[in-house]
Design a protein around this motif. Structure first.
Motif, PDB file in Angstrom:
ATOM      1  N   LEU A  87      11.922   8.978 -15.581  1.00 25.06           N
ATOM      2  CA  LEU A  87      13.290   8.719 -15.104  1.00 25.06           C
ATOM      3  C   LEU A  87      14.175   9.958 -15.235  1.00 25.06           C
ATOM      4  O   LEU A  87      15.119  10.128 -14.455  1.00 25.06           O
ATOM      5  CB  LEU A  87      13.896   7.512 -15.839  1.00 25.06           C
ATOM      6  CG  LEU A  87      13.234   6.163 -15.505  1.00 25.06           C
ATOM      7  CD1 LEU A  87      13.904   5.019 -16.249  1.00 25.06           C
ATOM      8  CD2 LEU A  87      13.259   5.882 -13.995  1.00 25.06           C
TER       9      LEU A  87
ATOM     10  N   ALA B 295      17.088  11.638 -12.588  1.00 21.30           N
ATOM     11  CA  ALA B 295      18.470  11.552 -13.090  1.00 21.30           C
ATOM     12  C   ALA B 295      19.373  12.389 -12.186  1.00 21.30           C
ATOM     13  O   ALA B 295      18.993  13.475 -11.749  1.00 21.30           O
ATOM     14  CB  ALA B 295      18.536  12.069 -14.525  1.00 21.30           C
TER      15      ALA B 295
ATOM     16  N   GLN C 136      20.125  11.927  -9.158  1.00 20.95           N
ATOM     17  CA  GLN C 136      19.908  11.725  -7.710  1.00 20.95           C
ATOM     18  C   GLN C 136      20.669  10.483  -7.249  1.00 20.95           C
ATOM     19  O   GLN C 136      20.806   9.536  -8.010  1.00 20.95           O
ATOM     20  CB  GLN C 136      18.420  11.515  -7.423  1.00 20.95           C
ATOM     21  CG  GLN C 136      17.574  12.745  -7.700  1.00 20.95           C
ATOM     22  CD  GLN C 136      16.114  12.510  -7.297  1.00 20.95           C
ATOM     23  OE1 GLN C 136      15.783  11.558  -6.619  1.00 20.95           O
ATOM     24  NE2 GLN C 136      15.254  13.398  -7.731  1.00 20.95           N
ATOM     25  N   ASP C 137      21.115  10.505  -5.978  1.00 20.85           N
ATOM     26  CA  ASP C 137      21.825   9.301  -5.523  1.00 20.85           C
ATOM     27  C   ASP C 137      20.858   8.244  -4.978  1.00 20.85           C
ATOM     28  O   ASP C 137      21.227   7.099  -4.772  1.00 20.85           O
ATOM     29  CB  ASP C 137      22.922   9.645  -4.503  1.00 20.85           C
ATOM     30  CG  ASP C 137      22.354  10.368  -3.289  1.00 20.85           C
ATOM     31  OD1 ASP C 137      21.129  10.631  -3.277  1.00 20.85           O
ATOM     32  OD2 ASP C 137      23.118  10.676  -2.361  1.00 20.85           O
ATOM     33  N   ARG C 138      19.604   8.630  -4.764  1.00 23.32           N
ATOM     34  CA  ARG C 138      18.600   7.660  -4.329  1.00 23.32           C
ATOM     35  C   ARG C 138      17.209   8.150  -4.737  1.00 23.32           C
ATOM     36  O   ARG C 138      16.988   9.355  -4.904  1.00 23.32           O
ATOM     37  CB  ARG C 138      18.629   7.468  -2.821  1.00 23.32           C
ATOM     38  CG  ARG C 138      18.189   8.720  -2.036  1.00 23.32           C
ATOM     39  CD  ARG C 138      18.138   8.478  -0.553  1.00 23.32           C
ATOM     40  NE  ARG C 138      19.440   8.062  -0.075  1.00 23.32           N
ATOM     41  CZ  ARG C 138      19.633   7.182   0.893  1.00 23.32           C
ATOM     42  NH1 ARG C 138      18.593   6.633   1.484  1.00 23.32           N
ATOM     43  NH2 ARG C 138      20.841   6.863   1.282  1.00 23.32           N
TER      44      ARG C 138
ATOM     45  N   LEU D 167      15.027   1.248 -17.114  1.00 26.57           N
ATOM     46  CA  LEU D 167      15.583   1.433 -15.772  1.00 26.57           C
ATOM     47  C   LEU D 167      16.991   0.824 -15.704  1.00 26.57           C
ATOM     48  O   LEU D 167      17.929   1.432 -15.181  1.00 26.57           O
ATOM     49  CB  LEU D 167      14.651   0.751 -14.762  1.00 26.57           C
ATOM     50  CG  LEU D 167      14.897   1.020 -13.300  1.00 26.57           C
ATOM     51  CD1 LEU D 167      14.477   2.444 -12.939  1.00 26.57           C
ATOM     52  CD2 LEU D 167      14.099   0.034 -12.430  1.00 26.57           C
TER      53      LEU D 167
ATOM     54  N   ARG E 252      19.453   2.986 -17.733  1.00 24.57           N
ATOM     55  CA  ARG E 252      19.828   4.277 -17.145  1.00 24.57           C
ATOM     56  C   ARG E 252      20.674   4.141 -15.882  1.00 24.57           C
ATOM     57  O   ARG E 252      21.403   5.048 -15.534  1.00 24.57           O
ATOM     58  CB  ARG E 252      18.562   5.058 -16.771  1.00 24.57           C
ATOM     59  CG  ARG E 252      17.727   5.456 -17.963  1.00 24.57           C
ATOM     60  CD  ARG E 252      17.886   6.934 -18.253  1.00 24.57           C
ATOM     61  NE  ARG E 252      17.012   7.336 -19.333  1.00 24.57           N
ATOM     62  CZ  ARG E 252      16.128   8.315 -19.241  1.00 24.57           C
ATOM     63  NH1 ARG E 252      15.976   8.970 -18.116  1.00 24.57           N
ATOM     64  NH2 ARG E 252      15.393   8.645 -20.281  1.00 24.57           N
ATOM     65  N   PHE E 253      20.462   3.046 -15.138  1.00 26.91           N
ATOM     66  CA  PHE E 253      21.147   2.917 -13.838  1.00 26.91           C
ATOM     67  C   PHE E 253      21.934   1.609 -13.776  1.00 26.91           C
ATOM     68  O   PHE E 253      21.438   0.596 -13.289  1.00 26.91           O
ATOM     69  CB  PHE E 253      20.117   2.975 -12.701  1.00 26.91           C
ATOM     70  CG  PHE E 253      19.332   4.254 -12.670  1.00 26.91           C
ATOM     71  CD1 PHE E 253      19.897   5.421 -12.153  1.00 26.91           C
ATOM     72  CD2 PHE E 253      18.053   4.308 -13.184  1.00 26.91           C
ATOM     73  CE1 PHE E 253      19.173   6.605 -12.136  1.00 26.91           C
ATOM     74  CE2 PHE E 253      17.320   5.490 -13.176  1.00 26.91           C
ATOM     75  CZ  PHE E 253      17.895   6.641 -12.649  1.00 26.91           C
TER      76      PHE E 253
ATOM     77  N   LEU F  95      22.210   0.127 -10.030  1.00 26.44           N
ATOM     78  CA  LEU F  95      21.015   0.240  -9.186  1.00 26.44           C
ATOM     79  C   LEU F  95      20.940  -0.860  -8.117  1.00 26.44           C
ATOM     80  O   LEU F  95      21.177  -2.029  -8.414  1.00 26.44           O
ATOM     81  CB  LEU F  95      19.788   0.133 -10.093  1.00 26.44           C
ATOM     82  CG  LEU F  95      18.500   0.708  -9.572  1.00 26.44           C
ATOM     83  CD1 LEU F  95      18.624   2.211  -9.392  1.00 26.44           C
ATOM     84  CD2 LEU F  95      17.357   0.394 -10.543  1.00 26.44           C
TER      85      LEU F  95
ATOM     86  N   LEU G 270      15.819   3.095  -3.749  1.00 28.27           N
ATOM     87  CA  LEU G 270      16.932   2.554  -4.536  1.00 28.27           C
ATOM     88  C   LEU G 270      18.107   3.521  -4.505  1.00 28.27           C
ATOM     89  O   LEU G 270      17.924   4.747  -4.530  1.00 28.27           O
ATOM     90  CB  LEU G 270      16.484   2.337  -5.990  1.00 28.27           C
ATOM     91  CG  LEU G 270      15.368   1.318  -6.205  1.00 28.27           C
ATOM     92  CD1 LEU G 270      14.997   1.242  -7.684  1.00 28.27           C
ATOM     93  CD2 LEU G 270      15.791  -0.070  -5.707  1.00 28.27           C
TER      94      LEU G 270
ATOM     95  N   THR H 253      21.511   4.734  -6.508  1.00 25.09           N
ATOM     96  CA  THR H 253      21.874   4.705  -7.932  1.00 25.09           C
ATOM     97  C   THR H 253      23.369   4.460  -8.165  1.00 25.09           C
ATOM     98  O   THR H 253      23.800   4.329  -9.298  1.00 25.09           O
ATOM     99  CB  THR H 253      21.458   6.021  -8.610  1.00 25.09           C
ATOM    100  OG1 THR H 253      22.058   7.100  -7.891  1.00 25.09           O
ATOM    101  CG2 THR H 253      19.958   6.185  -8.599  1.00 25.09           C
ATOM    102  N   SER H 254      24.164   4.473  -7.079  1.00 24.66           N
ATOM    103  CA  SER H 254      25.596   4.186  -7.296  1.00 24.66           C
ATOM    104  C   SER H 254      26.154   3.414  -6.098  1.00 24.66           C
ATOM    105  O   SER H 254      25.493   3.294  -5.077  1.00 24.66           O
ATOM    106  CB  SER H 254      26.367   5.480  -7.460  1.00 24.66           C
ATOM    107  OG  SER H 254      26.178   6.291  -6.313  1.00 24.66           O
TER     108      SER H 254
END
Ligand code: HEM
Length: 399
Positions: free
Chosen positions: A114, A118, A120-122, A365, A368-369, A372, A396, A398-399
């Motif tokens: 992971l 870290a 990354q937006d996807r 997961l 961390r997100f 998600l 996926l 991430t935001s």
């Protein structure tokens, strides 16, 4: 008109049970495939609970001759008493403690994987985590270099690539034969690879599962080379492909049910039950196969001897006669006696490992997100095999 999840996800009609359909009768003869299909829950339990009448060894009924040395030691295809002996033997090496002790390592590997995504937006969940995690864990457990994972992937892809279902119809025999012949090469390569590592362990024991398998002994009996490599191949394959599917499917199911995801985020103690529900709702191994050794009656239908019977685990896991609201994904479902890991003497030997990997990886997961979610613009991709149900790509955000 409301769309079902299966429609939204583009699930193939071959996975009819995802569309909420059940066959009119729980036991049917499939004319096209010339084999029997058992899709009711109680009926499935009856078949897999009766290894005397429903054998796991399909080889005698197969359209081509398969060298028995290629399957000796493959527990999944064995019957008692040989199955019992071998399962006892390997259970001495592959114990619950061996699995439980892996927890810190699973957490460390998940953390490292992971770290790479870290910021990354996807990312694709399968490439980033769901594929590499179980393959690294099973490779390290066995004692083969995790850096060979591209090799394992090639073999696994070749062995799971077949898009044709098992069929006893004469018209399909040529295709079946071609499929089986194509699988010989990767299976043999994987066998040779593992045999070389096992031979090395005989000379120089190490603290790994291959060494334990080399040394395991019950009543003065040890595994033969063929048994050892075939069992190790089974672990290597079963040890990653299925868990990859469970990780991806669980994330997908939670994403599609935001209320369930919110409950889980609020109470992580629900995670083990959420994983079980995902295995019921999107059963990764959708079908098992058995061969009748004698005439057998199930749900009033008489199945002659020497017939192939396919047990539709995924359909049984949604049988409305067994489950309240079977089409609902409910992470608090209790009890949840799904058949996703099989039942009886062949109950999945790796279930404790798969459950542990799922719990550790999904917890991290979610930690961390916090935001998600799946990418609505990225098409979902599923495993090609008709007897498998699992995402092979899951983008996926991430935001
Ligand atoms: C057996 C499913 C993970 C190793 C089985 C069976 C099922 C199954 C349905 C029964 C086969 C039959 O009755 O014919 C799954 C699922 C998994 C998973 C859904 C992932 C979530 C694993 C892992 C391993 C593993 C991680 C090994 C590390 C085995 C073995 C058997 C087996 C060795 C044969 C046991 C026997 O025949 O006695 N699995 N499995 N599985 N599984 Fe798994």
């Amino acid at each position: 008109m409301t769309t079902t999840l299966a429609e939204r996800w583009g699930i193939d009609q071959k996975h009819f049970w995802m569309h909420g359909e059940q066959p009119a009768h729980p036991v049917r003869f499939d004319e096209a495939r010339k084999l029997w299909t058992v899709s009711g829950y109680q009926e499935a339990v009856q078949v897999i609970g009766d290894p005397q009448r429903f054998s796991s060894n399909l080889l005698p009924l197969m359209p081509i001759d398969v060298d028995p040395a290629l399957t000796d030691g493959n527990l999944i295809q064995m019957d008692p008493p040989g199955h019992r002996e071998l399962r006892t033997l390997v259970s001495h090496a592959f114990t619950r403690k061996v699995v439980a002790d892996l927890e810190p390592r699973i957490a460390a590997v998940t953390g490292e994987l992971l770290d790479e995504v870290a910021g990354q937006d996807r990312f694709d969940l399968v490439t980033a985590l769901a594929y590499p995690l179980p393959v690294i864990v099973i490779a390290e457990l066995l004692g083969v270099p995790a850096s060979d994972q591209q090799l394992f992937k090639q073999w696994a892809d070749a062995l799971f690539a077949s898009q044709s279902e098992l069929s006893m119809n004469e018209d399909d025999l040529a295709a079946q034969e071609a499929d089986m012949t194509e699988q010989n090469q990767p299976a043999a390569e994987m066998g040779e690879y593992l045999l070389a590592h096992a031979a090395e362990r005989r000379r120089k024991p190490r603290a790994d599962l291959l060494t334990k398998l080399v040394e395991a002994e019950v009543d003065g009996k040890q595994l033969t080379d063929a048994q050892l490599t075939n069992f190790a191949s089974l672990l290597l394959l079963a040890g990653h492909v299925t868990t990859t599917m469970v990780l991806g499917n669980t994330v997908l199911c939670l994403d599609a049910h935001p209320d369930q995801l919110a409950r889980l985020r609020a109470d992580r103690a629900l995670l083990p039950a959420a994983i079980e529900e995902s295995v019921r709702f999107m059963t990764p191994f959708t079908a098992l196969y058995r061969a009748t050794t004698t005439e057998a009656e199930i749900a009033g239908r008489r199945i002659p001897e020497k017939q192939i019977v396919t047990v539709q685990l995924a359909a049984a896991n949604r049988d409305p006669r067994q489950w309240a609201d079977p089409m609902a994904f409910d992470i608090t479902r209790d009890p949840n006696p799904h058949l996703g890991f099989g039942r009886g003497i062949h109950f999945c030997l790796g279930a404790p490992l798969a459950r542990l990997e799922g719990r550790v990886a999904l917890n991290l997961l979610l930690d961390r997100f916090p935001a998600l979610r799946t990418d609505p613009t990225a098409p979902l991709k599923f495993m090609p095999s008709p007897d498998a149900m699992g995402v092979s790509e899951l983008t996926l955000l991430t935001s």
